[in-house]
Design an enzyme around this catalytic site. Structure first.
Site, PDB file in Angstrom:
ATOM      1  CG  ASP A 172      80.885  30.418  39.224  1.00 34.39           C
ATOM      2  OD1 ASP A 172      81.602  30.713  40.275  1.00 34.39           O
ATOM      3  OD2 ASP A 172      81.044  31.107  38.303  1.00 34.39           O
ATOM      4  CB  SER A 203      84.095  35.440  40.205  1.00 37.89           C
ATOM      5  OG  SER A 203      84.656  34.113  40.440  1.00 37.89           O
TER       6      SER A 203
END
Length: 578
Positions: free
Chosen positions: A307, A151
């Site tokens: 995301d 991430s």
């Protein structure tokens, strides 16, 4: 249980000098031992654990690092579990990876372990966003999926997330069963010799299918009101969306899109930012600079695996301001439900998804539109579980959490920046066509629901000693809850580890049903202030989520209350000695 958990870090390290490890690994371990490096203890004192976002850690040698052997062990454990669950079937697993250093190599390594176990692999040719992997698992009817990503963590990190056949991240009992398989393995049990005949390479053709699904589930204006008059600035911050988001915007009909070219170059070193985290204004600085030149209406940035998204819009003074995750999700959720209501699609059997650390405004919005708001633990895997548990009974509309994640519809079972960006741009275009900004639209919502304002306080505690400090902090907060926060009496304490709610007004303790155990504490005060305390599942942090609220009737009152509520958050920080 880890079969080596009773060994010291040095004893564990010496095991990595054996013939079962390649020469490069042995040399690196020898250097750690001979130099008496402080990294030795942190590299070997434990095995990496699955948190809210899977397995994530610093790359390097050791049981507490991401490397060939820890990834191989995880993938071998997954392979063993897949064979148990889908015995006699041709098992398929999709694999994607982000732009991080070693991600592509790690992706192929995982593919090799799976194919060595007779499992077919759909492997992306190049890096792709995490939500596209989630979509692909369902679209291609796979049994599972893997994505290699850390991430928004610093460049030295990487990670590993597992998805089940519904396209959502694994949850109990599958996650616990897989971990049990992993920890039962010795490194010599890993099958590394893959079979390339079992690999199917996928790429651009899958992008088209995914983008079409994003458009179908995220856009509502058939006449595309204002699409051609919205000035958009976009940056992928060196991440995976450098192709998909510009393609999606163009295909949807947004014509005025300026890209931060320096940041559209994929790189695991993230050379133009200190942190590739769209939650931080500094990560969008170059995009904000470009917006000042192009007179941008909306600035959008995504994290490395695509995301999560950060959005900046013009505030009441005409200056670009980064919205927090709750503010963005408030706008998106309200707009979607308003569109559903106008279309007559709300029947009373719909729901939105949120989490225990996210703003309570979503319960207010759900009530206004006559839908349910389901609350789960932190992490989108729990929203994915809500969808699976309620399929055929209730219709999922949208869901989000405060950490800059949102998804529309259930075609992706994880937070999805691409679909959310299309939706945000439609809202911004509609607002501009009607003489207002998204920021003003947000204030209009607050006039109806009450004004919520949030702050996130991160306390970083690195390494083994840091983990122990965080553990002690949670113990202290659990055993000695504050009686008052920011001048308001604490009225309720929710302990998700004990699964109890204590009403301090009458001293009664009740059991909370429906949410699994988790090391989270929530304090509510008499004036509606909410403080959540939890250790991060993916970073060496303990997090404090603060939400305060008030009522407003006008934009001018919003300005005044913004100062008051921000001061209250600072007082919370002071009261908790953070």
């Amino acid at each position: 249980m880890d079969i080596t958990e009773n060994l010291t870090p040095l004893e564990k390290a010496k095991l990595w000098l054996g013939e079962g490890f390649d020469e490069e690994t042995r040399r690196a371990v020898e250097m750690l031992i001979s130099s008496q490096s402080a990294d030795l203890d942190d590299s070997f004192y434990r095995a990496l654990e699955f948190g809210t976002g899977g397995m994530r850690g610093i790359m390097g040698v050791g049981t507490n690092r991401l490397n060939k052997y820890t990834l191989g062990q995880a993938t071998q454990g997954l392979a063993n579990y897949l064979h148990q669950q889908f015995s006699g079937q041709q098992i398929k697993v999709a694999i994607a990876y982000d732009v991080r250093n070693n991600s592509k190599e790690f992706g192929k390594l995982c593919a090799d372990v799976l194919t060595a176990n007779g499992i077919k692999v759909l492997l992306f040719k190049e890096h792709r966003p995490t939500p596209e992997l989630s979509f692909t698992v369902r679209d291609k009817k796979c049994n599972a999926g893997i994505v290699l990503t850390a991430s928004h963590n610093p460049p030295e990190y990487n990670g590993y997330k597992v998805y089940w056949n519904d396209g959502a991240q694994i949850v109990p009992p599958d996650d616990e069963a897989i971990i049990k398989e992993v920890y039962s393995l010795k490194f010599e049990d890993i099958k590394f010799e893959g079979n390339d005949d079992l690999i199917e390479w996928i790429g651009e053709e899958q992008d088209d299918v995914y983008i079409d699904a994003c458009m179908e589930n995220s856009l509502y204006q058939k006449d595309k009101i204002g699409y051609d008059n919205l000035n958009i600035v976009f940056t992928s911050i060196h991440g995976t969306t450098y192709k998909t988001v510009p393609q999606a915007l163009k295909k949807a009909g947004f014509t005025k899109v300026d890209l931060v070219k320096e940041q559209m170059i994929p790189s695991g070193n993230f050379p133009t930012v200190e942190s590739p985290n769209p939650e931080e204004p500094a990560a969008l600085e170059m995009a904000l600079d470009l917006a000042r030149i192009t007179n941008g209406d909306i600035v959008i940035g995504t994290d490395p695996d695509g995301d999560r998204l950060g959005i900046a819009v013009r505030n009441l003074d005409g200056e670009m301001q980064l919205l927090n995750g709750n503010q963005t999700n408030t706008i998106l959720t309200y707009y979607i439900l308003d569109q559903w209501k106008k279309a007559g699609k709300i029947t009373g059997k719909e729901f939105i998804g949120s989490t225990i650390v996210t703003s309570d405004i979503f319960e207010d919005i759900a009530q206004k539109f006559g839908v349910d708001c389901k609350i789960g633990l932190t992490g989108f895997k729990w929203i994915g579980k809500m969808i699976r548990d309620n399929e055929g009974k209730e219709k999922f509309v949208c869901g989000g959490e405060e950490s800059f994640g949102f998804m529309t519809g259930d075609f992706v079972r994880d937070k999805d920046s691409c679909g959310s960006i299309l939706l945000a741009c439609e809202i911004a275009a509609w607002c501009k066509a009607n003489g207002k900004t998204m920021y003003q639209y947000m204030i209009d919502i607050y006039k109806e629901t009450g004004m919520y304002y949030e702050g996130l306080i991160n306390v970083v505690k690195k390494g083994r000693s840091g983990a122990e400090e965080i553990k002690q902090m949670m113990t202290d907060f659990r055993e000695n809850p504050p009686a008052e926060i920011a001048g308001s009496a604490v009225t309720e304490v929710r302990d998700y580890l004990e699964q109890t709610s204590l009403d301090l007004k009458n001293g009664q303790k009740s059991v909370m049903d429906g949410i699994p155990k988790s090391n989270v504490l929530i304090y509510y005060t008499a004036d509606g202030t909410k403080v959540c305390v939890r250790p991060s599942g993916t970073e060496p942090k303990i997090k404090f989520y603060v939400s305060v609220k008030d009522s407003i009737q006008s934009e001018e009152e919003f300005r005044q209350k913004l100062t008051v509520l921000d001061g209250k958050i600072q007082q919370v920080k002071s009261d908790l000695k953070l």
